[in-house]
Scaffold this motif. Structure first.
Motif, PDB file in Angstrom:
ATOM      1  N   HIS A 489       0.826  -1.207   0.000  1.00 12.79           N
ATOM      2  CA  HIS A 489       0.000   0.000   0.000  1.00 12.79           C
ATOM      3  C   HIS A 489       0.859   1.255   0.000  1.00 12.79           C
ATOM      4  O   HIS A 489       0.612   2.199  -0.763  1.00 12.79           O
ATOM      5  CB  HIS A 489      -0.948   0.029   1.199  1.00 12.79           C
ATOM      6  CG  HIS A 489      -1.790   1.270   1.226  1.00 12.79           C
ATOM      7  ND1 HIS A 489      -1.480   2.368   1.987  1.00 12.79           N
ATOM      8  CD2 HIS A 489      -2.923   1.594   0.548  1.00 12.79           C
ATOM      9  CE1 HIS A 489      -2.388   3.314   1.788  1.00 12.79           C
ATOM     10  NE2 HIS A 489      -3.272   2.874   0.928  1.00 12.79           N
ATOM     11  N   GLU A 522      -6.412  -4.413   1.862  1.00 14.05           N
ATOM     12  CA  GLU A 522      -7.739  -3.903   1.526  1.00 14.05           C
ATOM     13  C   GLU A 522      -7.662  -2.503   0.941  1.00 14.05           C
ATOM     14  O   GLU A 522      -8.315  -2.190  -0.059  1.00 14.05           O
ATOM     15  CB  GLU A 522      -8.627  -3.893   2.770  1.00 14.05           C
ATOM     16  CG  GLU A 522     -10.021  -3.326   2.499  1.00 14.05           C
ATOM     17  CD  GLU A 522     -10.902  -3.335   3.736  1.00 14.05           C
ATOM     18  OE1 GLU A 522     -12.022  -2.827   3.646  1.00 14.05           O
ATOM     19  OE2 GLU A 522     -10.460  -3.846   4.779  1.00 14.05           O
ATOM     20  N   TRP A 523      -6.829  -1.646   1.557  1.00 16.30           N
ATOM     21  CA  TRP A 523      -6.786  -0.261   1.098  1.00 16.30           C
ATOM     22  C   TRP A 523      -6.183  -0.156  -0.305  1.00 16.30           C
ATOM     23  O   TRP A 523      -6.667   0.609  -1.134  1.00 16.30           O
ATOM     24  CB  TRP A 523      -5.987   0.588   2.089  1.00 16.30           C
ATOM     25  CG  TRP A 523      -6.723   0.822   3.367  1.00 16.30           C
ATOM     26  CD1 TRP A 523      -6.469   0.263   4.587  1.00 16.30           C
ATOM     27  CD2 TRP A 523      -7.878   1.651   3.552  1.00 16.30           C
ATOM     28  NE1 TRP A 523      -7.381   0.688   5.515  1.00 16.30           N
ATOM     29  CE2 TRP A 523      -8.258   1.547   4.910  1.00 16.30           C
ATOM     30  CE3 TRP A 523      -8.624   2.466   2.707  1.00 16.30           C
ATOM     31  CZ2 TRP A 523      -9.340   2.226   5.448  1.00 16.30           C
ATOM     32  CZ3 TRP A 523      -9.709   3.153   3.233  1.00 16.30           C
ATOM     33  CH2 TRP A 523     -10.066   3.027   4.587  1.00 16.30           C
ATOM     34  N   THR A 526      -8.657  -1.227  -2.862  1.00 13.46           N
ATOM     35  CA  THR A 526      -9.632  -0.159  -3.103  1.00 13.46           C
ATOM     36  C   THR A 526      -9.054   0.893  -4.043  1.00 13.46           C
ATOM     37  O   THR A 526      -9.735   1.372  -4.958  1.00 13.46           O
ATOM     38  CB  THR A 526     -10.043   0.491  -1.767  1.00 13.46           C
ATOM     39  OG1 THR A 526     -10.693  -0.487  -0.952  1.00 13.46           O
ATOM     40  CG2 THR A 526     -10.988   1.654  -1.988  1.00 13.46           C
ATOM     41  N   GLU A 527      -7.769   1.246  -3.834  1.00 13.82           N
ATOM     42  CA  GLU A 527      -7.120   2.214  -4.733  1.00 13.82           C
ATOM     43  C   GLU A 527      -7.058   1.667  -6.154  1.00 13.82           C
ATOM     44  O   GLU A 527      -7.262   2.397  -7.133  1.00 13.82           O
ATOM     45  CB  GLU A 527      -5.709   2.531  -4.226  1.00 13.82           C
ATOM     46  CG  GLU A 527      -5.654   3.288  -2.916  1.00 13.82           C
ATOM     47  CD  GLU A 527      -6.105   4.729  -3.063  1.00 13.82           C
ATOM     48  OE1 GLU A 527      -6.157   5.229  -4.208  1.00 13.82           O
ATOM     49  OE2 GLU A 527      -6.424   5.358  -2.043  1.00 13.82           O
ATOM     50  N   THR A 556     -12.309  -6.902   0.277  1.00 16.03           N
ATOM     51  CA  THR A 556     -12.623  -5.619  -0.349  1.00 16.03           C
ATOM     52  C   THR A 556     -14.115  -5.344  -0.258  1.00 16.03           C
ATOM     53  O   THR A 556     -14.948  -6.231  -0.405  1.00 16.03           O
ATOM     54  CB  THR A 556     -12.185  -5.628  -1.827  1.00 16.03           C
ATOM     55  OG1 THR A 556     -10.802  -5.969  -1.883  1.00 16.03           O
ATOM     56  CG2 THR A 556     -12.393  -4.265  -2.451  1.00 16.03           C
TER      57      THR A 556
END
Length: 725
Positions: A489, A522-523, A526-527, A556
């Motif tokens: 991330h 997860e982040w 999402t990006e 997600t």
């Protein structure tokens, strides 16, 4: 000295760092003949016994011994001990503070009250210290009296009596500052103090004294300032800079006996006139005003070039007092930024940022002068200017050429490395990018080639927009090189943000690699989904994968997958069930995401209107606003949404940008409407909607300027007479 100190049970008490058994050693250290030992002891008192203003039992027990020290002429650096006592005893708890104290804070509040009582009871000794042989003691005693003594009328009389005979200029300024403090703390004496200060601003008095009096008038009686206050202040500053024989940190010629005598005669002449009467001054400002003594230790390198080290304090006090008088403050800052005194320019830059963040106004010339500081060989001055411009976004336009020149001339400052945390773009590069100026592209390209990409490079690319298109290739290459490990991330996030801003669909394979491989991130997933959504129909090749992910999103959010699928395919039937299910989410941020996505579907999601309508009564204000806007988007009716938005507008100023955006899209601000009324009121306000006392955010000015633009758009050209921005 220190009789009974060993009889105090210090070990049973605590300070900020544990048992207070070391307090007697600190107190004895204050009496040492060794300067280093005295300094260490004072640091210990502030760092542990009076940590960040706290008062402990050991602090209370120290008070009698501190008074012993300040009255003993054989002790050195007693002025610092006077300041310590002033701080310990000078905390006031008003009725509002007392009402907010919970059970855990009762003991601390009681300690504050006992400290104030104990120090105030002994404050009479400060009268004697006003004539002490040590200038440092005389410097600290006036504010101690003003803050602590129970008979302010006697204090004010002594300040006036002492001023004509005081030989030290810094002490004279402290006497004037103490008079301003008396006026602020005791309204019945405000008119008398303000009248005396007003006379001290007149011709014939030393320029430093006149400047100090003007600064205190700005704090306690701003209406008493002369109409041409900027002209007067700038003239005084020029006089101070032109005193022959001055160098940084030295007292001016007025400190010579003849000069002091002349000053004393002038001051004494003032008191030959009866006091004038006037209105009570304004309430004391919430922002603290630094004491003159706080700058005594400035080195020649840090202090102003030609004016005294106290000048910055006086100017800061003057600006605090002028408050919302934006035109006068801007004119004063303009003069300060043109000063040959480097210290004045650095202080002006600090004040500039606060002024522009707090008040709306016309700042083009001021910003241009801030930009001129970028060309200085002094790195501190140039960096301070760049930091101011970094927070201005579009308002930095008058300094665009200066920023571009600075960026081109100093590649070493394109990226800043920190001892902890990821690297970040330098202030000048960031400011230039936030202007959408293509001259920032080479610096961003170099930043993208570093082993660790700056965390904010993606946002800078977003500000540049199409001008950053040449960076798509390197973004794609660097994303393809990112290891899909636990740091994915941090490494991929800035790159995905940049690719999404550019809608660089040629990077589809690299984005898919991250989406497929970062199973624990997860982040970052999402990006990646947001980047795919930004590609729109150009990413149709991933539709099977998105549909499969929609059925089993794993960690997600299904809503994020649905938003990407909608952006790529535009099939409402495929995503509507998932988004409706998202309205059952327990976490507010997930609810808001689903509401936002449903609004994007427009009339295709009209079936959810009742569900959105129910959310208009939700406890979370931001969710109510999102639901109101989405309800209009799916139903086409604004009658239910507008009252909710206007209520939120009044309840929380930070939601106003989102509300104005909704009103602008709805076209609900017709002439004479409630919406038009609140938008016009916003446009005529001089204070920025998100200005905070004691804190700020890096995007505050940007958000407020965005609000003004949205208000004008919502009013369809009927902007009234808003301020120039």
């Amino acid at each position: 000295m220190f009789a009974g100190i060993d009889e105090v049970d210090w070990a049973s008490m605590e300070h900020a760092y544990g048992p207070a058994g070391d307090v007697p050693a600190m107190l004895r250290g204050l009496a040492s003949t060794d300067p280093a030992e005295r300094e260490a002891a004072l640091d210990g008192m502030y760092g542990a016994v009076h940590h960040q203003g706290d008062v402990y039992a050991c602090t209370l027990a120290s008070i009698p011994f501190l008074f012993e020290l300040v009255v003993d002429p054989g002790i050195q650096d007693r002025g610092s001990i006077v300041e310590l006592l002033t701080s310990i005893g000078g905390i006031d708890l008003d009725e509002d503070d007392a009402a907010e104290i919970d059970e855990d804070e009762i003991e601390g509040a009681a300690n504050y009250a006992m400290a104030a009582t104990a120090v105030t009871a002994g404050a009479g000794v400060f009268f004697e210290l006003m004539a002490d042989e040590d200038p440092g003691v005389r410097l600290s005693a006036p504010l101690a009296l003003a803050a602590l003594h129970g008979h302010p009328d006697r204090v004010l009389a002594l300040l006036r009596e002492r001023l004509p005979i005081e030989p030290d200029e810094e002490v004279r300024l402290a006497l004037v500052e103490a008079a301003g403090r008396v006026a602020l703390r005791h309204r019945l004496l405000a008119a008398e103090a303000a009248a005396w200060l007003s006379r001290l601003t007149g011709e014939g008095f030393p320029p430093g004294l006149r400047l100090a009096a003007l600064a205190q008038l700005a704090r306690c009686a701003p209406d008493a300032l002369p109409g041409d206050v900027v002209r007067v202040v700038t003239g005084l500053l020029r006089q101070l800079r032109s005193v022959p024989g001055r160098r940084s940190g030295t007292a001016p010629a007025l400190d010579a006996p003849a000069g002091a005598a002349a000053a004393g005669e002038a001051v004494a002449a003032v008191d030959a006139y009866p006091d004038a009467t006037g209105e009570a001054p304004a309430e004391e400002r919430a922002q603290p005003v630094a004491r003159v003594s706080q700058l005594r230790a400035l080195s020649d390198e840090e202090a102003p070039v030609r004016t005294g080290p106290w000048t910055a304090d006086l100017l800061r006090t003057l600006h605090v007092g002028l408050d919302d008088r934006v035109a006068e403050r801007t004119a004063l800052l303009t003069d300060q930024l043109r000063s040959p005194d480097r210290g004045q320019r650095i202080e002006a830059l600090r004040i500039c940022g606060g002024l522009i963040r707090t008040w709306r106004g016309s700042y083009e010339e001021l910003v241009r002068l801030v930009g001129e500081q970028l060309a200085t060989p002094d790195p501190r001055l140039a960096e301070a200017a760049a930091h101011v411009l970094e927070e201005l976004f579009g308002l930095a336009a008058p300094a665009a050429d200066a920023l571009a020149a600075r960026v081109a001339a100093d590649p070493g400052a394109w990226v800043r490395d920190w001892p902890s945390g990821p690297p970040a773009l330098g202030s000048a590069v960031k400011a230039l990018a936030r202007l959408g100026d293509a001259r920032a592209v080479p610096a961003l390209a170099a930043a993208l080639e570093r082993p660790e990409v700056p965390h904010d490079v993606g946002f800078a690319i977003g500000c540049l927009g199409a001008a950053a298109a040449p960076l798509a290739g390197v973004l794609r290459r660097r994303l393809g090189e990112v290891p899909l490990d636990e740091r994915v991330h941090d490494r991929a996030g800035p790159l995905l943000t940049g690719l999404a801003a550019l809608r660089a669909d040629e990077a589809l394979p690299e984005v898919l690699r991250v989406l497929r491989g970062a199973y624990r991130g997860e982040w970052v997933r999402t990006e990646a989904l947001r980047a795919l959504g930004s590609f729109g129909p150009a990413a149709r090749g991933v539709l099977p994968e998105l549909r499969a992910l929609l059925r089993s999103p794993g960690a997600t959010s299904a809503t994020e997958v649905a938003k990407a699928l909608w952006a790529v395919e535009g099939d409402a039937e495929a995503v509507l069930p998932v988004l409706v299910e998202g309205l059952r989410a327990e976490r507010v941020h997930e609810l808001r995401s689903a509401v936002d996505a449903l609004g994007r579907l427009g009339a295709r999601a009209s079936v959810v209107a009742p569900r959105l309508r129910a959310l208009l009564a939700h406890d979370e204000l931001w969710l109510r606003v999102d639901a109101a806007i989405a309800l209009w988007e799916v139903s086409g009716r604004a009658d239910e949404s507008v009252p909710v938005l206007l209520a939120a507008w009044e309840q929380n100023r930070h939601v106003r940008v989102r509300v104005a955006e909704g009103l602008a899209r709805m076209g609900a601000a017709g002439a004479g409407s409630d919406a038009a009324h609140v938008l016009l009121a916003e446009l005529t306000s001089v204070r920025r909607h998100n200005a905070m006392d004691g804190g700020y955010g890096s995007h505050d000015t940007y958000e407020d300027e965005k609000l003004l633009a949205l208000c004008r758009r919502a009013l369809q050209g009927n902007t009234g007479k808003g301020p120039a921005t």
